[in-house]
Write an enzyme that holds these catalytic residues in place. Sequence first.
Site, PDB file in Angstrom:
ATOM      1  N   HIS A   1      86.586  54.316  37.089  1.00  0.00           N
ATOM      2  CA  HIS A   1      85.508  55.293  37.343  1.00  0.00           C
ATOM      3  C   HIS A   1      86.126  56.645  37.718  1.00  0.00           C
ATOM      4  CE1 HIS A   1      82.751  51.907  37.439  1.00  0.00           C
ATOM      5  NE2 HIS A   1      81.723  52.684  37.733  1.00  0.00           N
TER       6      HIS A   1
ATOM      7  N   ASP B   1      34.736  45.180  38.890  1.00  0.00           N
ATOM      8  CA  ASP B   1      35.058  44.232  37.814  1.00  0.00           C
ATOM      9  C   ASP B   1      34.653  44.767  36.452  1.00  0.00           C
ATOM     10  OD1 ASP B   1      36.263  42.272  39.245  1.00  0.00           O
ATOM     11  OD2 ASP B   1      34.550  40.920  39.329  1.00  0.00           O
TER      12      ASP B   1
ATOM     13  N   GLU C   1      43.205  40.459  47.336  1.00  0.00           N
ATOM     14  CA  GLU C   1      43.065  41.104  46.024  1.00  0.00           C
ATOM     15  C   GLU C   1      41.938  42.150  46.065  1.00  0.00           C
ATOM     16  OE1 GLU C   1      42.079  39.691  41.438  1.00  0.00           O
ATOM     17  OE2 GLU C   1      41.437  38.449  43.113  1.00  0.00           O
TER      18      GLU C   1
ATOM     19  N   HIS D   1      34.400  32.125  40.605  1.00  0.00           N
ATOM     20  CA  HIS D   1      35.405  32.190  39.541  1.00  0.00           C
ATOM     21  C   HIS D   1      35.979  30.804  39.235  1.00  0.00           C
ATOM     22  CE1 HIS D   1      36.048  36.172  37.985  1.00  0.00           C
ATOM     23  NE2 HIS D   1      35.955  36.694  39.184  1.00  0.00           N
TER      24      HIS D   1
ATOM     25  N   GLN E   1      33.006  36.114  44.134  1.00  0.00           N
ATOM     26  CA  GLN E   1      34.377  35.704  43.813  1.00  0.00           C
ATOM     27  C   GLN E   1      34.550  34.190  43.858  1.00  0.00           C
ATOM     28  OE1 GLN E   1      36.757  37.975  42.532  1.00  0.00           O
ATOM     29  NE2 GLN E   1      34.712  38.869  42.513  1.00  0.00           N
TER      30      GLN E   1
END
Length: 414
Positions: A397, A338, A304, A239, A236
């Site tokens: 109403h 992924d 995440e 990235h 990760q």
Amino acid sequence: RLTKESTKDILENLLKRSPNNYGKFEAAVADILANVKEKGDEALFSYTKEFDKVEVTPETIRVTEAEIEEAYKAVDASLLEVIRKALVNIRSYHEKQRQNSWFTSTENGTMLGQKVTPLNRVGVYVPGGKAVYPSSVLMNIVPAKVAGVPHIVMTTPPGKDGKVNPSTLVAAKEAGADEIYKVGGAQAIGALAYGTASIPKVDKIVGPGIAGPSEILVLADETANAHYVAADLLSQAEHDEMASAILITTSTELAQNVEKEIEGYLKVLSRKEIIEKSLENFGYILIAEDMDEAIEAANEIASEHMEIVTKNAFEVMMKVRNAGAIFIGEYSSEPLGDYFAGPNHVLPTNGTAKFFSALSVDDFIKKSSIVYYSRSALQEIHKDIIQFASSEQLTAHANSIAVRFEEEDKKEQP
């Protein structure tokens, strides 16, 4: 060492990556959006020339069938086979999320229900730039397709040659995109949101990275393999410089071994500079007193991606409340999700896993409530509604109900 204070500091540091803190870009993006809203294609073409160094016109902005055929010739046959295998898994997983309309009725003349309808037009934004992600094309289009969305519009920035990356195009065709446009950046989002002469307005926009930079948290004990854990953390961190990689472990020995393994990997991995910046800014190895403390911190961070590599991983998983996706055991490393396993890889980041879920079929449907009452069913409870509405001083109403039973109610009055 993991403490309440260190957890608090980490949370504050991670939130610096939130889109809410991108103030310096806000004015520029607002200008682009306003310009696209006002000038449509003219602004769209101008920004594409400025940012992507490509001239697009009303005739060339949409990807043609001939360009898609050309892309198929350029993509390696073995990669196409892998894309198709992944598609089967992703489609199969998302088909289990489908919801049906439902109705219930009673003998006294009521019917209640929920009508499930797919959205009509959805925009899928696929980034270009630092990397090409055909996997994200699949993850964004498949749930929309499974939900029954009839018009899926994809936008992605062109390369300097004016073409879209072949693997991106092939993935889009395989997944079922209906229209593909060569435009990226904030201008593409503006076009999808407001509509231009070339790109029709959509009802909703989805895409990877919209929630924020990627993150992984590994929960591990002394049984974990340091060689694997280090590799997963770096998967990760590569990235981008804003990505976050965190290990929380109950084992000091594992923590030290993972650190050594990371140093070894950095000598051989291609995105070394990006990984180093990511680890320097948002990478942590934390040692917890026990697994309960580790889980508590993990729930606060609400990552995440979460990997659980412990001797009783399923038991630990049951105590995890906040995570976008959970990977259990040492052979369920994050990249499995992924690319291939089937669950969606578009996930909530920056702590939003406390209240958001992975992208799913639910994101591409809407639900309408259905209410039917017969006259006798309404008559039975009409005075209750009148009383409720009157207590809120909403006399119109109350009147809307009362007028239907004026004659009977008059007769009842002494």
